[in-house]
Design a protein around this motif. Sequence first.
Motif, short mmCIF file in Angstrom:
data_model
loop_
_atom_site.label_atom_id
_atom_site.label_comp_id
_atom_site.label_asym_id
_atom_site.label_seq_id
_atom_site.Cartn_x
_atom_site.Cartn_y
_atom_site.Cartn_z
N LYS A 220 -3.96 7.90 0.20
CA LYS A 220 -3.37 6.57 0.10
C LYS A 220 -3.98 5.83 -1.08
O LYS A 220 -5.04 6.20 -1.59
CB LYS A 220 -3.59 5.78 1.38
CG LYS A 220 -5.02 5.32 1.61
CD LYS A 220 -5.12 4.43 2.85
CE LYS A 220 -6.52 3.87 3.00
NZ LYS A 220 -6.65 3.00 4.21
N SER B 187 0.87 -1.17 0.00
CA SER B 187 0.00 0.00 0.00
C SER B 187 0.91 1.23 0.00
O SER B 187 1.99 1.21 0.57
CB SER B 187 -0.90 0.02 1.23
OG SER B 187 -1.80 -1.06 1.20
N GLY C 254 2.03 -7.44 4.35
CA GLY C 254 1.80 -8.18 5.58
C GLY C 254 0.91 -7.41 6.52
O GLY C 254 0.41 -6.34 6.22
N ALA C 255 0.76 -7.93 7.71
CA ALA C 255 -0.19 -7.34 8.65
C ALA C 255 0.45 -6.47 9.72
O ALA C 255 -0.20 -6.04 10.64
CB ALA C 255 -1.00 -8.45 9.33
N ASN C 256 1.75 -6.16 9.59
CA ASN C 256 2.40 -5.51 10.72
C ASN C 256 2.32 -3.99 10.69
O ASN C 256 2.81 -3.35 11.60
CB ASN C 256 3.88 -5.94 10.82
CG ASN C 256 4.69 -5.52 9.61
OD1 ASN C 256 4.28 -4.66 8.85
ND2 ASN C 256 5.84 -6.12 9.43
N SER C 257 1.73 -3.40 9.65
CA SER C 257 1.52 -1.96 9.58
C SER C 257 2.79 -1.13 9.62
O SER C 257 2.73 0.07 9.81
CB SER C 257 0.60 -1.48 10.72
OG SER C 257 -0.69 -2.01 10.58
N LYS C 258 3.94 -1.73 9.47
CA LYS C 258 5.18 -0.96 9.48
C LYS C 258 5.30 -0.18 8.19
O LYS C 258 5.06 -0.71 7.11
CB LYS C 258 6.37 -1.91 9.63
CG LYS C 258 7.72 -1.24 9.63
CD LYS C 258 8.81 -2.30 9.80
CE LYS C 258 10.19 -1.68 9.66
NZ LYS C 258 11.26 -2.71 9.81
N LEU C 259 5.66 1.11 8.31
CA LEU C 259 5.81 1.97 7.14
C LEU C 259 7.28 2.19 6.82
O LEU C 259 8.09 2.36 7.73
CB LEU C 259 5.16 3.33 7.39
CG LEU C 259 3.63 3.37 7.38
CD1 LEU C 259 3.15 4.75 7.82
CD2 LEU C 259 3.09 3.05 6.01
N PHE D 227 9.43 5.06 4.97
CA PHE D 227 9.27 6.44 4.51
C PHE D 227 10.39 6.85 3.57
O PHE D 227 11.54 6.40 3.71
CB PHE D 227 9.28 7.40 5.70
CG PHE D 227 8.01 7.43 6.49
CD1 PHE D 227 7.85 6.63 7.60
CD2 PHE D 227 6.97 8.28 6.13
CE1 PHE D 227 6.67 6.67 8.34
CE2 PHE D 227 5.80 8.34 6.86
CZ PHE D 227 5.65 7.51 7.96
N PHE E 236 1.33 5.58 0.44
CA PHE E 236 0.79 6.71 1.20
C PHE E 236 1.57 7.98 0.89
O PHE E 236 2.77 7.93 0.61
CB PHE E 236 0.90 6.45 2.71
CG PHE E 236 0.27 5.18 3.20
CD1 PHE E 236 0.96 3.98 3.14
CD2 PHE E 236 -1.00 5.18 3.75
CE1 PHE E 236 0.39 2.80 3.60
CE2 PHE E 236 -1.58 4.01 4.22
CZ PHE E 236 -0.88 2.82 4.14
N THR F 6 -4.20 1.51 -2.31
CA THR F 6 -3.89 0.18 -1.80
C THR F 6 -3.65 -0.85 -2.89
O THR F 6 -3.20 -1.96 -2.59
CB THR F 6 -5.01 -0.32 -0.88
OG1 THR F 6 -6.23 -0.32 -1.62
CG2 THR F 6 -5.15 0.58 0.33
N SER G 206 3.68 0.51 2.81
CA SER G 206 3.48 -0.52 3.81
C SER G 206 3.39 -1.84 3.08
O SER G 206 2.65 -1.94 2.10
CB SER G 206 2.20 -0.25 4.61
OG SER G 206 1.98 -1.27 5.55
N ASP G 207 4.13 -2.82 3.55
CA ASP G 207 4.13 -4.07 2.82
C ASP G 207 2.80 -4.79 2.97
O ASP G 207 1.93 -4.36 3.73
CB ASP G 207 5.31 -4.96 3.22
CG ASP G 207 5.22 -5.44 4.66
OD1 ASP G 207 6.28 -5.69 5.26
OD2 ASP G 207 4.11 -5.54 5.20
#
Lengths: 113, 116
Positions: free
Chosen positions: A49, A32, A96-101, A103, A34, A51, A93-94
């Motif tokens: 954003k 995704s 996966g489910a970890n929401s790590k961005l 930048f 942003f 997706t 953001s990859d």
Amino acid sequence: GDSVTQMEGPVTLSEEAFLTINCTYTATGYPSLFWYVQYPGEGLQLLLKATKADDKGSNKGFEATYRKETTSFHLEKGSVQVSDSAVYFCALSDSGANSKLTFGKGITLSVRP
Amino acid sequence: DAGVIQSPRHEVTEMGQEVTLRCKPISGHDYLFWYRQTMMRGLELLIYFNNNVPIDDSGMPEDRFSAKMPNASFSTLKIQPSEPRDSAVYFCASSPSTGGGNQPQHFGDGTRLSIL
């Protein structure tokens, strides 16, 4: 690993000028994308954003289209205002489910009256 | 919603002193992130938590830095002892876990730290 590359700044424009801020990315999978904006003295705020490929995010007159073929997410606005002066960050953001961005370095936009 | 709340907004202290930065995430958000922003290095992710558990602390610069999240509504970032090169703006952000990578992060207004 994932990475985001933004064009070098700063950028100075006159009011009502057209704005393009380039952003390209490297990622595995289907990230995704942003754009965040940081006004002076404040934290980052989500601007828009997208997706999935070919999605167009839009907000406050800004637009960006998720281009998978060119791995890009360029930010555009047809007519900038003095109040748009801020730092703009592209991020991903990859899938996966970890929401790590991840930048980009950010670019400072100054709009002159 | 009140948003992410950070305190203090500004901190000035002498090198060698202990510094504690505080963050209250948005209620219901499962992820909490600590960032550092400087002119030279831009925005750096220091550490992040999921459900109060540290997931990735690879961005923590050295052992002088530590972060805790004792419960879902509070986190601290501590620097001991502080050094002038730690001067920066420190941001806390939170996000919900639902939707995976589609969810944006919500940032606090930051703590501007100056170590003399």
